[in-house]
Structures are given as structure tokens and as C-alpha cells.
Write a protein that holds these residues in place. Structure first.
Motif, PDB file in Angstrom:
ATOM      1  N   LEU A  33      -5.275 -30.883  13.369  1.00  0.00           N
ATOM      2  CA  LEU A  33      -4.606 -30.771  12.073  1.00  0.00           C
ATOM      3  C   LEU A  33      -3.123 -30.440  12.220  1.00  0.00           C
ATOM      4  N   ALA A  34      -2.741 -29.876  13.369  1.00  0.00           N
ATOM      5  CA  ALA A  34      -1.363 -29.429  13.551  1.00  0.00           C
ATOM      6  C   ALA A  34      -0.576 -30.256  14.572  1.00  0.00           C
ATOM      7  N   VAL A  35      -1.273 -30.881  15.513  1.00  0.00           N
ATOM      8  CA  VAL A  35      -0.611 -31.558  16.636  1.00  0.00           C
ATOM      9  C   VAL A  35      -1.151 -32.986  16.732  1.00  0.00           C
ATOM     10  N   SER A  36      -0.409 -33.831  17.378  1.00  0.00           N
ATOM     11  CA  SER A  36      -0.832 -35.205  17.620  1.00  0.00           C
ATOM     12  C   SER A  36      -2.118 -35.236  18.456  1.00  0.00           C
ATOM     13  N   PRO A  37      -2.994 -36.205  18.210  1.00  0.00           N
ATOM     14  CA  PRO A  37      -4.206 -36.315  19.027  1.00  0.00           C
ATOM     15  C   PRO A  37      -3.916 -36.494  20.518  1.00  0.00           C
ATOM     16  N   LEU A  38      -2.796 -37.144  20.830  1.00  0.00           N
ATOM     17  CA  LEU A  38      -2.435 -37.295  22.244  1.00  0.00           C
ATOM     18  C   LEU A  38      -2.152 -35.943  22.892  1.00  0.00           C
ATOM     19  N   GLY A  39      -1.509 -35.057  22.155  1.00  0.00           N
ATOM     20  CA  GLY A  39      -1.232 -33.720  22.673  1.00  0.00           C
ATOM     21  C   GLY A  39      -2.502 -32.907  22.870  1.00  0.00           C
ATOM     22  N   VAL A  40      -3.423 -33.019  21.918  1.00  0.00           N
ATOM     23  CA  VAL A  40      -4.700 -32.294  22.034  1.00  0.00           C
ATOM     24  C   VAL A  40      -5.504 -32.846  23.206  1.00  0.00           C
ATOM     25  N   ALA A  41      -5.520 -34.165  23.361  1.00  0.00           N
ATOM     26  CA  ALA A  41      -6.248 -34.770  24.470  1.00  0.00           C
ATOM     27  C   ALA A  41      -5.634 -34.368  25.816  1.00  0.00           C
ATOM     28  N   ALA A  42      -4.319 -34.339  25.884  1.00  0.00           N
ATOM     29  CA  ALA A  42      -3.652 -33.935  27.132  1.00  0.00           C
ATOM     30  C   ALA A  42      -3.937 -32.476  27.450  1.00  0.00           C
ATOM     31  N   ARG A  58     -11.969 -20.430  43.199  1.00  0.00           N
ATOM     32  CA  ARG A  58     -11.963 -18.990  42.960  1.00  0.00           C
ATOM     33  C   ARG A  58     -13.255 -18.457  42.366  1.00  0.00           C
ATOM     34  N   SER A  59     -13.450 -18.727  41.080  1.00  0.00           N
ATOM     35  CA  SER A  59     -14.515 -18.070  40.332  1.00  0.00           C
ATOM     36  C   SER A  59     -15.364 -19.091  39.588  1.00  0.00           C
ATOM     37  N   ARG A  60     -16.633 -19.156  39.911  1.00  0.00           N
ATOM     38  CA  ARG A  60     -17.521 -20.105  39.247  1.00  0.00           C
ATOM     39  C   ARG A  60     -17.683 -19.805  37.758  1.00  0.00           C
ATOM     40  N   PRO A  61     -17.925 -18.559  37.317  1.00  0.00           N
ATOM     41  CA  PRO A  61     -18.090 -18.324  35.878  1.00  0.00           C
ATOM     42  C   PRO A  61     -16.816 -18.595  35.078  1.00  0.00           C
ATOM     43  N   LEU A  62     -15.671 -18.155  35.578  1.00  0.00           N
ATOM     44  CA  LEU A  62     -14.409 -18.380  34.872  1.00  0.00           C
ATOM     45  C   LEU A  62     -14.063 -19.864  34.838  1.00  0.00           C
ATOM     46  N   GLY A  63     -14.230 -20.546  35.950  1.00  0.00           N
ATOM     47  CA  GLY A  63     -13.944 -21.982  36.003  1.00  0.00           C
ATOM     48  C   GLY A  63     -14.856 -22.779  35.095  1.00  0.00           C
ATOM     49  N   GLY A  64     -16.132 -22.413  35.042  1.00  0.00           N
ATOM     50  CA  GLY A  64     -17.062 -23.095  34.148  1.00  0.00           C
ATOM     51  C   GLY A  64     -16.691 -22.897  32.696  1.00  0.00           C
ATOM     52  N   ALA A  65     -16.257 -21.680  32.341  1.00  0.00           N
ATOM     53  CA  ALA A  65     -15.852 -21.405  30.955  1.00  0.00           C
ATOM     54  C   ALA A  65     -14.585 -22.174  30.594  1.00  0.00           C
ATOM     55  N   LEU A  66     -13.602 -22.210  31.494  1.00  0.00           N
ATOM     56  CA  LEU A  66     -12.365 -22.950  31.222  1.00  0.00           C
ATOM     57  C   LEU A  66     -12.627 -24.450  31.080  1.00  0.00           C
ATOM     58  N   ALA A  67     -13.427 -24.994  31.981  1.00  0.00           N
ATOM     59  CA  ALA A  67     -13.743 -26.420  31.909  1.00  0.00           C
ATOM     60  C   ALA A  67     -14.523 -26.738  30.638  1.00  0.00           C
ATOM     61  N   SER A  68     -15.419 -25.858  30.227  1.00  0.00           N
ATOM     62  CA  SER A  68     -16.183 -26.075  29.006  1.00  0.00           C
ATOM     63  C   SER A  68     -15.281 -26.028  27.776  1.00  0.00           C
ATOM     64  N   LEU A  69     -14.342 -25.088  27.746  1.00  0.00           N
ATOM     65  CA  LEU A  69     -13.380 -25.040  26.641  1.00  0.00           C
ATOM     66  C   LEU A  69     -12.558 -26.324  26.582  1.00  0.00           C
ATOM     67  N   GLY A  70     -12.113 -26.787  27.737  1.00  0.00           N
ATOM     68  CA  GLY A  70     -11.324 -28.017  27.786  1.00  0.00           C
ATOM     69  C   GLY A  70     -12.104 -29.231  27.322  1.00  0.00           C
ATOM     70  N   LEU A  71     -13.361 -29.350  27.751  1.00  0.00           N
ATOM     71  CA  LEU A  71     -14.179 -30.477  27.311  1.00  0.00           C
ATOM     72  C   LEU A  71     -14.484 -30.387  25.821  1.00  0.00           C
ATOM     73  N   GLY A  72     -14.668 -29.164  25.331  1.00  0.00           N
ATOM     74  CA  GLY A  72     -14.888 -28.989  23.894  1.00  0.00           C
ATOM     75  C   GLY A  72     -13.679 -29.408  23.089  1.00  0.00           C
ATOM     76  N   ALA A  73     -12.482 -29.080  23.561  1.00  0.00           N
ATOM     77  CA  ALA A  73     -11.256 -29.474  22.859  1.00  0.00           C
ATOM     78  C   ALA A  73     -11.003 -30.970  22.998  1.00  0.00           C
ATOM     79  N   LEU A  74     -11.421 -31.536  24.094  1.00  0.00           N
ATOM     80  CA  LEU A  74     -11.210 -32.965  24.341  1.00  0.00           C
ATOM     81  C   LEU A  74     -12.128 -33.837  23.486  1.00  0.00           C
ATOM     82  N   ALA A  75     -13.302 -33.337  23.155  1.00  0.00           N
ATOM     83  CA  ALA A  75     -14.292 -34.148  22.422  1.00  0.00           C
ATOM     84  C   ALA A  75     -13.793 -34.645  21.064  1.00  0.00           C
ATOM     85  N   PRO A  76     -13.265 -33.783  20.180  1.00  0.00           N
ATOM     86  CA  PRO A  76     -12.836 -34.330  18.880  1.00  0.00           C
ATOM     87  C   PRO A  76     -11.554 -35.158  18.959  1.00  0.00           C
TER      88      PRO A  76
END
Length: 89
Positions: A33-42, A58-76
């Protein structure tokens, strides 16, 4: 061939943190709603790659959480980004 058992350091769908995908998707929708879809995808792709790097180095739990957040943001942002890219052809 290398062994790809679940105990290795490779990131698979089993390592996704499903509780982190939903906040990432909600954040992705709000960001659309605030940024271009290209920016959100990047940003989503960068966060996903950062999470995978942290997961393997480094850290499996932290890395898994970061990657999951990124994939969640990438989906829409996927469909609007593809429509913008196809429209530019």
C-alpha cells in the motif's frame, strides 16, 4: 552425491517457521500500500537470502525465522511484480 538428510545445513521447506510466514505476509500487504511492488519483492527476496545465509552460517532458528518473514513478504508482491514486468515488455 552429498547426503541431503534433514540434519544437514541446507535450507528446505521443513525449516520454514510457519508462525513467521503470516506476519511476513501481512507486512508485505501493508508495504504494498505504501511502496512499489518491485520494492517489496526486492526487500522480501533480500530478507529471504539473508535468512538462508544466517541459517547456514550462524543460527538455524534465527535464519529460519528471517527466511520465513522474507518469503511471507514476497508472497503478496509476486503477482503485481510479474504484471509490472510483463507490462514492460
Amino acid at each position: 552425491m552429498p547426503d541431503s538428510s534433514p540434519g544437514t545445513d541446507e535450507f528446505t521447506e521443513r525449516n520454514l517457521r510457519w508462525r513467521w510466514l503470516l506476519p511476513g505476509a501481512v507486512g508485505g500487504v501493508v508495504a504494498l500500500l505504501a511502496v512499489s511492488p518491485l520494492g517489496v519483492a526486492a526487500a522480501g527476496a533480500a530478507l529471504t537470502l539473508l535468512g538462508i545465509a544466517v541459517f547456514t552460517r550462524r543460527s538455524r532458528p534465527l535464519g529460519g525465522a528471517l527466511a520465513s518473514l522474507g518469503l511471507g513478504a514476497l508472497a503478496p508482491a509476486t503477482v503485481p511484480t510479474l504484471l509490472i514486468l510483463l507490462d514492460s515488455l
